[in-house]
Design a protein around this motif. Structure first.
Motif, mmCIF file in Angstrom:
data_model
loop_
_atom_site.group_PDB
_atom_site.id
_atom_site.type_symbol
_atom_site.label_atom_id
_atom_site.label_comp_id
_atom_site.label_asym_id
_atom_site.label_seq_id
_atom_site.Cartn_x
_atom_site.Cartn_y
_atom_site.Cartn_z
ATOM 1 N N LYS A 290 5.558 -2.726 -4.136
ATOM 2 C CA LYS A 290 5.769 -1.303 -4.346
ATOM 3 C C LYS A 290 4.918 -0.449 -3.407
ATOM 4 C CE LYS A 290 6.979 -1.947 -9.218
ATOM 5 N NZ LYS A 290 6.646 -1.599 -10.628
ATOM 6 N N GLY A 291 4.142 -1.096 -2.545
ATOM 7 C CA GLY A 291 3.305 -0.359 -1.614
ATOM 8 C C GLY A 291 1.958 0.044 -2.174
ATOM 9 N N ASN B 72 -18.498 -3.537 10.158
ATOM 10 C CA ASN B 72 -19.420 -4.618 10.519
ATOM 11 C C ASN B 72 -19.544 -5.701 9.458
ATOM 12 O OD1 ASN B 72 -20.934 -3.248 8.594
ATOM 13 N ND2 ASN B 72 -22.302 -2.327 10.100
ATOM 14 N N GLU B 73 -18.850 -5.523 8.344
ATOM 15 C CA GLU B 73 -18.892 -6.532 7.272
ATOM 16 C C GLU B 73 -17.494 -6.727 6.705
ATOM 17 O OE1 GLU B 73 -21.373 -8.408 6.370
ATOM 18 O OE2 GLU B 73 -22.945 -7.479 7.577
ATOM 19 N N SER B 74 -16.528 -6.905 7.586
ATOM 20 C CA SER B 74 -15.134 -7.036 7.158
ATOM 21 C C SER B 74 -14.928 -8.341 6.385
ATOM 22 C CB SER B 74 -14.213 -7.006 8.379
ATOM 23 O OG SER B 74 -12.884 -7.304 8.020
ATOM 24 N N SER B 75 -14.648 -8.208 5.085
ATOM 25 C CA SER B 75 -14.461 -9.391 4.243
ATOM 26 C C SER B 75 -13.067 -9.454 3.641
ATOM 27 C CB SER B 75 -15.500 -9.401 3.115
ATOM 28 O OG SER B 75 -16.796 -9.598 3.621
ATOM 29 N N SER B 76 -12.221 -8.503 3.962
ATOM 30 C CA SER B 76 -10.895 -8.441 3.354
ATOM 31 C C SER B 76 -9.888 -8.018 4.402
ATOM 32 C CB SER B 76 -10.888 -7.456 2.180
ATOM 33 O OG SER B 76 -11.374 -6.180 2.590
ATOM 34 N N LEU B 77 -8.622 -8.401 4.154
ATOM 35 C CA LEU B 77 -7.581 -8.117 5.137
ATOM 36 C C LEU B 77 -6.235 -8.101 4.427
ATOM 37 C CD1 LEU B 77 -7.572 -7.770 8.284
ATOM 38 C CD2 LEU B 77 -6.973 -10.200 8.412
ATOM 39 N N ALA B 78 -5.398 -7.129 4.761
ATOM 40 C CA ALA B 78 -4.025 -7.069 4.256
ATOM 41 C C ALA B 78 -3.154 -6.464 5.333
ATOM 42 C CB ALA B 78 -3.941 -6.229 2.979
ATOM 43 N N ILE B 79 -1.961 -7.047 5.540
ATOM 44 C CA ILE B 79 -1.043 -6.575 6.573
ATOM 45 C C ILE B 79 0.039 -5.713 5.934
ATOM 46 C CG2 ILE B 79 0.535 -7.257 8.413
ATOM 47 C CD1 ILE B 79 -0.978 -9.890 8.602
ATOM 48 N N SER B 80 0.287 -4.566 6.525
ATOM 49 C CA SER B 80 1.225 -3.604 5.969
ATOM 50 C C SER B 80 2.674 -3.985 6.245
ATOM 51 C CB SER B 80 0.947 -2.216 6.549
ATOM 52 O OG SER B 80 1.870 -1.265 6.053
ATOM 53 N N ALA B 81 3.540 -3.756 5.262
ATOM 54 C CA ALA B 81 4.977 -3.833 5.477
ATOM 55 C C ALA B 81 5.547 -2.450 5.789
ATOM 56 C CB ALA B 81 5.672 -4.411 4.242
ATOM 57 N N ARG B 82 4.935 -1.426 5.216
ATOM 58 C CA ARG B 82 5.413 -0.053 5.388
ATOM 59 C C ARG B 82 5.110 0.488 6.778
ATOM 60 N NH1 ARG B 82 3.175 5.187 1.957
ATOM 61 N NH2 ARG B 82 4.484 6.751 2.984
ATOM 62 N N ALA C 181 -11.716 -14.427 -3.264
ATOM 63 C CA ALA C 181 -10.278 -14.535 -3.008
ATOM 64 C C ALA C 181 -9.484 -13.901 -4.148
ATOM 65 C CB ALA C 181 -9.867 -15.991 -2.845
ATOM 66 N N PHE C 182 -8.620 -12.967 -3.786
ATOM 67 C CA PHE C 182 -7.681 -12.329 -4.705
ATOM 68 C C PHE C 182 -6.287 -12.628 -4.184
ATOM 69 C CE2 PHE C 182 -5.144 -8.310 -5.310
ATOM 70 C CZ PHE C 182 -4.870 -8.498 -6.661
ATOM 71 N N LEU C 183 -5.455 -13.225 -5.018
ATOM 72 C CA LEU C 183 -4.107 -13.611 -4.626
ATOM 73 C C LEU C 183 -3.092 -12.766 -5.384
ATOM 74 C CD1 LEU C 183 -4.496 -17.508 -4.818
ATOM 75 C CD2 LEU C 183 -4.657 -16.082 -2.779
ATOM 76 N N LEU C 184 -2.137 -12.192 -4.664
ATOM 77 C CA LEU C 184 -1.074 -11.401 -5.277
ATOM 78 C C LEU C 184 0.255 -11.948 -4.779
ATOM 79 C CD1 LEU C 184 -1.017 -7.523 -5.595
ATOM 80 C CD2 LEU C 184 1.037 -8.846 -5.146
ATOM 81 N N ASN C 185 1.043 -12.506 -5.687
ATOM 82 C CA ASN C 185 2.338 -13.051 -5.317
ATOM 83 C C ASN C 185 3.297 -11.893 -5.021
ATOM 84 O OD1 ASN C 185 5.064 -14.140 -5.481
ATOM 85 N ND2 ASN C 185 4.144 -15.982 -6.332
ATOM 86 N N PRO C 186 3.771 -11.758 -3.782
ATOM 87 C CA PRO C 186 4.607 -10.604 -3.432
ATOM 88 C C PRO C 186 5.985 -10.620 -4.072
ATOM 89 C CG PRO C 186 4.532 -12.143 -1.611
ATOM 90 C CD PRO C 186 3.565 -12.657 -2.635
ATOM 91 N N PHE D 4 -4.306 1.734 -5.431
ATOM 92 C CA PHE D 4 -3.931 3.061 -4.952
ATOM 93 C C PHE D 4 -2.785 2.919 -3.959
ATOM 94 C CE2 PHE D 4 -7.434 1.335 -2.540
ATOM 95 C CZ PHE D 4 -7.071 1.496 -1.216
ATOM 96 N N PRO D 5 -1.995 3.967 -3.764
ATOM 97 C CA PRO D 5 -0.891 3.889 -2.805
ATOM 98 C C PRO D 5 -1.419 3.632 -1.395
ATOM 99 C CG PRO D 5 -0.626 5.771 -4.248
ATOM 100 C CD PRO D 5 -2.011 5.257 -4.486
#
Length: 256
Positions: A68-69, A10-20, A120-125, A91-92
């Motif tokens: 690296k996942g 109910n308070e979703s503030s983050s999102l990441a899409i999986s490659a694995r 905002a947290f940015l990680l260059n893949p 964490f993995p």
């Protein structure tokens, strides 16, 4: 468009899409139990949970997955600007099913010695470089670079790069090729050149209740936006990472 139907989210503030794990995105509430949820993007159904052992959330606002996942969760929100330090958890990445992991914790402080509200947290893949962008309502945001090698048990100093950022930044992500960084204020996505950090263009986003999250797809074809609140929508925006351009319309998550 799909909708996250899990009442626990109910308070979703983050999102990441999986490659694995194809078709899976991760999210977490910005308060409450230390749990990361795995969501089937097409249906909005929860297909997995990862409980983070030994920690308590303060205000996690962003996440990203590296090459690296490893899933990075940024507990960096500070609306009252009272936190002496913030923290990144790593964490993995876990997929469908129920899991428990003990994350590695990296305390973060800022080079100016002040407290900042960051969403905002940015990680260059491609390079693995990591950044934080402050959320300021009436002044340009501040871009901080994190150390190349983060250390456990010591305060890692985030360095102000002196690059003015857009106002009201609530999340962001790099494109899959690392050429662009997208920052959102909930209504727009600002497309920044990742070498100069200059804003190249701004994209109007479909309206959502309270836009808090943005994640770029690892296949490079576009990004998802989400919202805080119950029944958070997941909206797909096509994007050409070669040119940094997006069409004037978006397609639904289920079209993927």
């Amino acid at each position: 468009m799909s909708t996250i139907v899990d009442r626990r989210i109910n308070e979703s503030s983050s999102l990441a899409i999986s490659a694995r794990f194809p078709g899976i995105a991760h999210t977490a509430n910005d308060e409450g139990k230390a749990v990361v949820y795995a969501i089937d993007i097409a249906s909005g159904e929860t297909v997995g949970t990862t409980k983070l052992k030994g920690i308590t959330f303060t205000d996690p606002e962003a996440m990203a997955i590296d090459s690296k996942g490893t899933l990075w969760l940024a507990d960096v929100g500070d609306n009252t600007k009272r936190r002496s330090s913030v923290v990144l958890y790593a964490f993995p990445e876990q997929g469908p099913g129920n899991h428990k992991v003990a994350p590695v914790s990296y305390p973060i402080v800022y080079s100016d010695g002040l407290q900042h509200n960051v969403e905002a947290f940015l990680l260059n893949p491609v390079s693995g470089a990591k950044y934080l962008v402050t959320k300021r309502k009436k002044k340009p945001g501040v871009l901080f670079a994190l150390p190349t090698q983060l250390q456990v048990g010591v305060e890692n100093v985030a360095i102000d790069l002196g690059k003015p950022m857009p106002t009201k930044v609530s999340d962001g992500a790099f494109t899959a090729n690392g050429a662009w960084a997208l920052l959102t204020d909930g209504k727009r996505a600002h497309v920044l050149n990742a070498r100069t950090w200059a804003v190249a263009r701004t994209i109007a986003l479909p309206p959502v209740r309270q836009g808090e999250s943005l994640a770029f797809h690892p296949d490079g074809t576009g990004f998802l936006i989400g919202s805080e609140g119950k029944r958070s929508p997941l909206v797909w925006i096509a994007f050409d990472q070669a040119t940094g351009m997006a069409p004037s319309h978006s397609s639904s998550a289920t079209d993927r």
